[in-house]
Design an enzyme around this catalytic site. Structure first.
Site, PDB file in Angstrom:
ATOM      1  N   TYR A 163       0.829  -1.202   0.000  1.00 12.35           N
ATOM      2  CA  TYR A 163       0.000   0.000   0.000  1.00 12.35           C
ATOM      3  C   TYR A 163       0.866   1.257   0.000  1.00 12.35           C
ATOM      4  CZ  TYR A 163      -2.353   4.096   1.480  1.00 12.35           C
ATOM      5  OH  TYR A 163      -2.774   5.402   1.520  1.00 12.35           O
ATOM      6  N   HIS A 234      -2.351   0.288   6.783  1.00  9.42           N
ATOM      7  CA  HIS A 234      -3.470  -0.036   5.903  1.00  9.42           C
ATOM      8  C   HIS A 234      -4.051  -1.419   6.176  1.00  9.42           C
ATOM      9  CE1 HIS A 234      -5.566   0.891   1.968  1.00  9.42           C
ATOM     10  NE2 HIS A 234      -5.388   2.106   2.445  1.00  9.42           N
TER      11      HIS A 234
HETATM   12  C1  GCO Z   1      -5.076   7.251   3.469  1.00 11.38           C
HETATM   13  C2  GCO Z   1      -5.834   6.129   2.898  1.00 11.38           C
HETATM   14  C3  GCO Z   1      -6.234   6.191   1.456  1.00 11.38           C
HETATM   15  C4  GCO Z   1      -7.141   5.039   1.067  1.00 11.38           C
HETATM   16  C5  GCO Z   1      -8.075   5.443  -0.033  1.00 11.38           C
HETATM   17  C6  GCO Z   1      -9.012   4.323  -0.424  1.00 11.38           C
HETATM   18  O1  GCO Z   1      -4.799   8.221   2.778  1.00 11.38           O
HETATM   19  O2  GCO Z   1      -4.802   7.148   4.653  1.00 11.38           O
HETATM   20  O3  GCO Z   1      -5.506   4.919   3.431  1.00 11.38           O
HETATM   21  O4  GCO Z   1      -5.183   6.336   0.569  1.00 11.38           O
HETATM   22  O5  GCO Z   1      -6.395   3.943   0.683  1.00 11.38           O
HETATM   23  O6  GCO Z   1      -8.779   6.557   0.352  1.00 11.38           O
HETATM   24  O7  GCO Z   1      -9.784   4.684  -1.523  1.00 11.38           O
HETATM   25 MG    MG Z   2      -5.138   5.358   5.557  1.00 13.80          MG
END
Ligand code: GCO
Ligand code: MG
Length: 428
Positions: A163, A234
């Site tokens: 992520y 995440h």
């Molecule tokens: C964040 C988030 C996002 C999410 C996204 C999903 O910025 O903390 O985790 O990047 O992954 O909003 O659509």
């Molecule tokens: Mg997040």
């Protein structure tokens, strides 16, 4: 103004910078008086549009826009089954638009309607993400030069997807990194081009944790401890590994560690609390009060990260901010690229008026997005500034918005789902 009625409820779907945004525009019987709200759920935008057009709009036409609380309660209760992301986002679009109208009628920015300024501007954090440590370091330096004092760092894991940062390729393989045979599957990107085309990547928790720790160590030794750093797990790793990671990163003095667990694993936060003082940020995936109230009342988290449109808009969010204040929890409303600028303006109204504000996430707006949304909150020297216009202080250029209509996406445009090395599905 007293007899004013809701005349129309429009759903505007636009993606100026390739993120599918859903905006609600409520028009009133008063010429020129309208409000905007964010209903963005980029993974399921059409479902939100239907919830608004087919189910909420008929309840709203000819109603008085004054009674925001009553309308919110009615919308919320009227489906009987409730608290899901689709319905909550739909309710939010309407709710924020009504608050925008309220502020315009009063001639006051919304932070004034919420009790007035408790601060001049809201500190934001920006993202430094890179495929390797060097790239993160470069972006980190650049953000520091641009005046940011809070920076989120994410790095790619050699040989794996992950992520928040592009995966990079190659890398040493260890016995704990899962079976090798999955690398035969064509879902594993072997180069940049394939990475862009991919539907799935391969994610393994241990290599990710190793590379995240290396990054944090590097950033602290390079930039010292006088700047705030943040990191988002995440909800990707097994909970007990998360407990270990929270202890391990304590020495890096993070501003916060985010989404260490999934909402389903809420109870693991108790363990973390007993073992270390790494600040916990949680909540972008919460959409039900029964998920977040226990976390606040038991003081298991330090920052509430709720995505305001995902719980139904400003009406529930300002109550939640009050609840958090009573328990020493600070706000850190979710502000990624898939919160529209209208949603960012809504976040900012609470940031400015809530005493227990902690930090605001800011995903730097693209140039086209700024053109579509005149009045986008401005960020300078690491702070987001309200423009002091009535209501949310933001507008939409509808004609331009329509030039960037929603596009079809592979798999309906859901989240990219990574798999474990044995082929099983991982959390996104
Ligand atoms: C964040 C988030 C996002 C999410 C996204 C999903 O910025 O903390 O985790 O990047 O992954 O909003 O659509
Ligand atoms: Mg997040």
């Amino acid at each position: 103004m007293k007899d004013i009625k809701i005349k129309d409820v429009k759903v505007i779907m636009t993606e100026p910078d390739n993120i599918r945004l859903v905006i609600v525009k409520i028009e009133t019987t008063e010429p020129e008086l309208y409000g905007l709200g964010c209903a963005t759920f980029q993974q399921r935008p059409l479902a939100v549009a239907s919830a608004i057009n087919d189910y909420l709009k008929p309840l709203l036409i000819n109603q008085s826009p004054h009674n925001i609380e009553d309308i919110w309660q009615y919308n919320y209760q009227s489906s009987y089954w409730k608290n899901g992301s689709v319905l909550n986002n739909a309710i939010s679009g309407v709710d924020q638009a009504l608050w925008d109208i309220k502020g315009k009628i009063a001639g006051l920015p919304l932070y004034d309607m919420f009790g007035g300024k408790t601060r001049e501007a809201a500190a934001v954090y920006a993202h430094a993400s890179g495929k390797d440590i060097k790239e993160v370091e470069e972006k980190f330096s650049k953000l520091m030069e641009d005046g940011y004092h809070h920076i989120r760092v994410q790095v790619g894991t050699p040989g794996f997807s992950g992520y928040g940062a592009e995966g990079n390729f190659g890398g040493e393989r260890h016995p704990q990194d899962g079976p090798q045979w999955i690398t035969q599957r064509n879902t594993v990107p072997q180069n940049k081009e394939q990475f862009k085309q991919r539907i799935e990547g391969i994610f393994e928790p241990k290599p990710y944790v190793r590379s995240a720790l290396k990054l944090l160590d590097h950033i602290r030794s390079k930039f010292g401890f006088e700047i705030e750093i943040l990191h988002d797990v995440h909800q990707r790793i097994p909970p007990i590994l998360g407990v270990w990671m929270a202890k391990e990163v304590e020495k890096y003095q993070l501003f916060f560690l985010e989404d260490l667990f999934a909402p389903e694993d809420n109870d693991y936060f108790r363990m973390v609390r007993q073992q270390c003082s790494t600040p916990m940020a949680m909540g972008e995936l919460y959409n039900n009060p029964s998920e977040y109230i226990p976390m606040i009342k038991d003081r298991l988290i330090d920052f509430i990260r709720i995505h305001i449109s995902d719980i139904g808009g400003l009406t529930p969010a300002k109550k939640l901010a009050g609840l958090c204040e009573a328990f020493g929890v600070r706000t850190a409303w979710h502000g990624p690229g898939d919160t529209s600028p209208v949603g960012h303006a809504a976040n900012l109204m609470l940031d400015i008026s809530s005493w227990n504000f902690g930090i605001q996430e800011y995903s730097i707006f693209g140039e086209r997005t700024k053109e579509v949304f005149p009045g986008c909150p401005e960020v300078k020297d690491g702070f987001m500034w309200p423009n002091n216009k009535p209501g949310l202080g933001i507008d939409i250029n509808e004609e331009l918005a329509l030039k960037f209509p929603h596009k079809e996406r592979k798999m309906g445009g859901g989240m990219l789902i990574d798999r474990r090395a044995d082929g099983s599905v991982n959390r996104p």
